[in-house]
Design an enzyme around this catalytic site. Structure first.
Site, PDB file in Angstrom:
ATOM      1  N   ASP A  22       0.860  -1.183   0.000  1.00  0.00           N
ATOM      2  CA  ASP A  22       0.000   0.000   0.000  1.00  0.00           C
ATOM      3  C   ASP A  22       0.898   1.235   0.000  1.00  0.00           C
ATOM      4  O   ASP A  22       1.351   1.693  -1.050  1.00  0.00           O
ATOM      5  CB  ASP A  22      -0.899  -0.114   1.239  1.00  0.00           C
ATOM      6  CG  ASP A  22      -1.914   0.998   1.366  1.00  0.00           C
ATOM      7  OD1 ASP A  22      -1.880   1.930   0.568  1.00  0.00           O
ATOM      8  OD2 ASP A  22      -2.755   0.922   2.283  1.00  0.00           O
ATOM      9  N   ASP A  56      -7.004  -9.597   4.833  1.00  0.00           N
ATOM     10  CA  ASP A  56      -8.064  -9.524   5.836  1.00  0.00           C
ATOM     11  C   ASP A  56      -8.492  -8.105   6.153  1.00  0.00           C
ATOM     12  O   ASP A  56      -7.820  -7.126   5.820  1.00  0.00           O
ATOM     13  CB  ASP A  56      -7.566 -10.146   7.146  1.00  0.00           C
ATOM     14  CG  ASP A  56      -6.575  -9.222   7.852  1.00  0.00           C
ATOM     15  OD1 ASP A  56      -5.631  -8.731   7.206  1.00  0.00           O
ATOM     16  OD2 ASP A  56      -6.762  -8.971   9.066  1.00  0.00           O
TER      17      ASP A  56
HETATM   18  P1  IMP Z   1       1.900  -0.576   3.686  1.00  0.00           P
HETATM   19  O1  IMP Z   1       2.936  -0.626   4.769  1.00  0.00           O
HETATM   20  O2  IMP Z   1       1.079   0.680   3.763  1.00  0.00           O
HETATM   21  O3  IMP Z   1       2.464  -0.783   2.315  1.00  0.00           O
HETATM   22  O4  IMP Z   1       0.848  -1.693   3.994  1.00  0.00           O
HETATM   23  C1  IMP Z   1       1.079  -3.017   3.706  1.00  0.00           C
HETATM   24  C2  IMP Z   1       0.308  -3.918   4.642  1.00  0.00           C
HETATM   25  O5  IMP Z   1      -0.955  -3.345   4.967  1.00  0.00           O
HETATM   26  C3  IMP Z   1       0.000  -5.213   3.969  1.00  0.00           C
HETATM   27  O6  IMP Z   1       0.976  -6.151   4.317  1.00  0.00           O
HETATM   28  C4  IMP Z   1      -1.359  -5.551   4.510  1.00  0.00           C
HETATM   29  O7  IMP Z   1      -1.224  -6.247   5.716  1.00  0.00           O
HETATM   30  C5  IMP Z   1      -2.009  -4.241   4.854  1.00  0.00           C
HETATM   31  N1  IMP Z   1      -2.941  -3.726   3.801  1.00  0.00           N
HETATM   32  C6  IMP Z   1      -2.803  -2.599   3.075  1.00  0.00           C
HETATM   33  N2  IMP Z   1      -3.852  -2.413   2.255  1.00  0.00           N
HETATM   34  C7  IMP Z   1      -4.668  -3.453   2.451  1.00  0.00           C
HETATM   35  C8  IMP Z   1      -5.939  -3.845   1.867  1.00  0.00           C
HETATM   36  O8  IMP Z   1      -6.522  -3.196   0.975  1.00  0.00           O
HETATM   37  N3  IMP Z   1      -6.471  -4.987   2.352  1.00  0.00           N
HETATM   38  C9  IMP Z   1      -5.882  -5.749   3.323  1.00  0.00           C
HETATM   39  N4  IMP Z   1      -4.705  -5.430   3.885  1.00  0.00           N
HETATM   40  C10 IMP Z   1      -4.097  -4.282   3.465  1.00  0.00           C
END
Ligand code: IMP
Length: 227
Positions: free
Chosen positions: A147, A203
């Site tokens: 994300d 999830d």
């Molecule tokens: P980041 O650190 O913002 O890149 O987020 C990554 C983590 O957030 C992933 O490993 C997921 O656990 C969670 N995540 C981010 N977006 C989603 C989504 O749309 N659905 C489910 N989990 C998400």
């Protein structure tokens, strides 16, 4: 355009672009577990069959690039377990049938950064094997969804300590967000709009991992499973 515009569906990450206006498929056209109600989900965003076809292709690309090297697949739990498992199966099939082969080990790391549908600053490594076994190895990080990229950045920093020979990343999904990652994963399945998706091991507060398709959660679903 000679290909009727299909090339626009290849993103700069190399993944399939799911456009911003993609409405998904009505839920009733697919099977899903009885214990979820149709109000919990807006739509089937990426059906299971398409996910599998895309992973099969990612496995071929990974085999072409990394074949004949030993690699350690580092599965990021929990959201990456289904992707990792299916990717391993496709690579195993290629190992049986192609000229190249890719000796694999699998390691796991468990990270936690989300509450409800919000990323928190508080990234925790809540479970890890002894990662010193990664020292000097070729590592392929396997992540279900990227994300903001914060998780990936923190994980890379964590792994650098073990001085691996090479680190590559594969993300089944990458979100298109304004403040998105500076560095994209090396192997991307799909680029999706900034919507909260569940299913295929992803999830919302531990619910929906048992859906086969990747779906968009509805506001009703978010309220129902909020903590
Ligand atoms: P980041 O650190 O913002 O890149 O987020 C990554 C983590 O957030 C992933 O490993 C997921 O656990 C969670 N995540 C981010 N977006 C989603 C989504 O749309 N659905 C489910 N989990 C998400």
């Amino acid at each position: 355009m000679a290909d009727g515009g299909a090339s626009q569906l290849v993103g700069k990450s190399g993944g399939i672009v799911i456009p911003d206006d993609w409405p998904g498929y009505p839920l009733q056209l697919f099977s899903y577990p009885e214990h979820y109600s149709p109000e919990d989900l807006e739509c089937v965003y990426i059906p299971h069959g398409i996910i599998m076809d895309r992973i099969e292709r990612l496995a071929c690309t990974i085999m072409d690039d990394l074949g004949d090297h030993d690699i350690v697949l580092l599965c990021v739990l929990k959201g990456g377990y289904q992707f990792c498992s299916d990717l391993v199966e496709f690579i195993k099939a290629l190992n049986r049938t192609s000229e190249k082969s890719l000796p694999m080990r699998v390691a796991f790391i468990r990270l936690h950064s989300y509450l409800n549908d919000q990323s928190t600053e508080d990234l925790q490594i809540v479970g890890a094997e002894d990662l010193s076994t990664l020292r000097g190895k070729n590592i392929l990080i396997v992540e279900g969804i990227v994300d903001t990229g914060k998780t990936m950045k923190a994980l890379m920093k964590h792994i650098e300590v073990f001085q691996p020979k090479m680190v590559k990343v594969t993300g089944l999904l990458v979100k298109r967000i304004p403040s998105g990652m500076e560095t994209l994963p090396d192997y991307v399945g799909f680029e999706i709009p900034n919507r909260f998706v569940v299913g295929y091991a992803l999830d919302y507060n531990e619910y929906f991992r048992d859906l086969s398709h990747i779906c968009v959660i509805s506001d009703t679903g978010k309220k129902k499973y909020k903590i």
